[in-house]
Design an enzyme around this catalytic site. Structure first.
Site, PDB file in Angstrom:
ATOM      1  CG  ASN A  94      -1.758   1.218   1.357  1.00  0.00           C
ATOM      2  OD1 ASN A  94      -1.759   2.051   0.455  1.00  0.00           O
ATOM      3  ND2 ASN A  94      -2.488   1.347   2.451  1.00  0.00           N
ATOM      4  CE  LYS A 130      -0.304   3.263   4.663  1.00  0.00           C
ATOM      5  NZ  LYS A 130      -0.259   3.340   6.107  1.00  0.00           N
ATOM      6  CG  HIS A 155      -5.969   1.784   5.159  1.00  0.00           C
ATOM      7  ND1 HIS A 155      -5.540   2.754   6.027  1.00  0.00           N
ATOM      8  CD2 HIS A 155      -4.936   0.925   5.012  1.00  0.00           C
ATOM      9  CE1 HIS A 155      -4.287   2.494   6.384  1.00  0.00           C
ATOM     10  NE2 HIS A 155      -3.908   1.391   5.785  1.00  0.00           N
ATOM     11  CD  GLU A 185      -3.093   5.564   6.602  1.00  0.00           C
ATOM     12  OE1 GLU A 185      -3.032   5.627   5.368  1.00  0.00           O
ATOM     13  OE2 GLU A 185      -2.182   5.061   7.305  1.00  0.00           O
ATOM     14  CD  GLU A 203      -3.416  -2.394   7.369  1.00  0.00           C
ATOM     15  OE1 GLU A 203      -2.331  -2.624   6.851  1.00  0.00           O
ATOM     16  OE2 GLU A 203      -4.051  -1.336   7.174  1.00  0.00           O
ATOM     17  N   GLY A 237       2.532   2.349  10.883  1.00  0.00           N
ATOM     18  CA  GLY A 237       3.490   3.441  10.732  1.00  0.00           C
ATOM     19  C   GLY A 237       4.179   3.829  12.024  1.00  0.00           C
ATOM     20  CB  SER A 288       5.304  -1.784  12.107  1.00  0.00           C
ATOM     21  OG  SER A 288       4.901  -0.443  12.351  1.00  0.00           O
TER      22      SER A 288
HETATM   23  P1  13P Z   1       3.058   0.416   7.733  1.00  0.00           P
HETATM   24  O1  13P Z   1       3.559  -0.869   7.123  1.00  0.00           O
HETATM   25  O2  13P Z   1       3.800   1.629   7.263  1.00  0.00           O
HETATM   26  O3  13P Z   1       2.908   0.311   9.221  1.00  0.00           O
HETATM   27  O4  13P Z   1       1.552   0.636   7.157  1.00  0.00           O
HETATM   28  C1  13P Z   1       0.634  -0.378   7.275  1.00  0.00           C
HETATM   29  C2  13P Z   1      -0.552  -0.049   6.447  1.00  0.00           C
HETATM   30  O5  13P Z   1      -1.300   0.862   6.769  1.00  0.00           O
HETATM   31  C3  13P Z   1      -0.768  -0.807   5.216  1.00  0.00           C
HETATM   32  O6  13P Z   1      -2.055  -0.590   4.709  1.00  0.00           O
END
Ligand code: 13P
Length: 246
Positions: free
Chosen positions: A8, A10, A92, A94, A164, A170, A209
């Site tokens: 992803n 982003k 997601h 976010e 997640e 992150g 992560s």
């Molecule tokens: P990270 O791997 O940067 O923690 O992000 C996870 C994520 O949100 C994947 O959709």
């Protein structure tokens, strides 16, 4: 079952960085694990074309719950499918937190995406406060029941579920493999009830992560079928390592 590693990206990478990624990735990728990549939608065509050279599938990070019409700024799943898009990430954290998407909207998007013949990666996960107050299972169950309500088109092949935990995204804080396995086993049990006959075959990804140095331990867990990866998917060599190609 072949493990599935999903990048992803982003809102990262310009077009030049996307091409550079594929220069390295395509030279070494062995298909030992399945690799899917979700770039910003403006780079979808680029990723479809570059990914095709190494059998990497491209997808969206979000889409509309409509297929066409007066929805300024939205992305039509059916038009994305026509381009060669394989999948879409929906729900997601976010999107839920920053863009205030509700489970009802997410459920509608899942349905339209399936009607458009896109595979769906449905995301769910608890906050740190929810985990610390013992609410994890209640939250996961509610997100599954509400976000996947009325999913008559779902199959083991077109639905992937990604756990997640929000506190691990992150932050560098990964759930321990045992913690992730426990949540995955719980999600699996609900999917079995929800989708009799195929719920146990829906692939379950862990996200939060995931890095080259913890991926093997996570993937060794019984109910972890792959990873959904943000930060560590941006560098071609790290993504190769996640795909089992060091
Ligand atoms: P990270 O791997 O940067 O923690 O992000 C996870 C994520 O949100 C994947 O959709």
């Amino acid at each position: 079952m072949t493990k599935l590693i999903v990048a992803n990206w982003k809102m990262n990478k310009n077009a030049k960085a996307c091409f550079e990624f594929f220069d390295t990735f395509n030279a070494k990728y062995s298909s030992k694990r399945e690799a899917w990549i979700a770039p910003q939608s403006i780079h979808l065509n680029l990723v479809i074309n570059q990914g095709m050279k190494a059998n990497v599938k491209a997808g969206l990070q979000n889409c509309s719950d409509h297929t066409s019409g007066a929805f300024t700024g939205e992305i039509s799943p059916v038009n994305a499918k026509e381009l060669g898009t394989h999948f879409v990430i929906l729900g997601h954290s976010e999107r839920r937190e920053i863009f205030k998407e509700t489970s009802k909207t997410i459920a509608a998007k899942v349905k339209t995406a399936h009607q458009s013949d896109l595979k769906v990666i449905f995301c769910l996960g608890e906050t740190l406060a929810e985990r610390e107050s013992g609410m994890t299972e209640t939250v996961l169950k509610d997100q599954l029941n509400q976000g996947l309500s009325d999913q008559s088109l779902a199959t083991a092949d077109n639905l992937v579920v990604a756990y997640e935990p929000i506190w691990a995204i992150g932050t560098g804080k990964t759930a321990t493999p045992a913690m992730a396995q426990e949540a995955h086993a719980f999600i699996r049990s609900i999917l079995k009830d929800k989708f009799p006959g195929f719920g146990e075959k829906v692939r379950l990804l862990y996200g939060g992560s995931v890095k080259p140095d913890n991926v093997e331990e996570l993937l060794a867990q019984k109910d972890i079928d792959g990873g959904l990866v943000g930060g560590a998917s941006l560098k071609a060599n790290d993504f190769l390592a996640l795909c089992g190609d060091k």
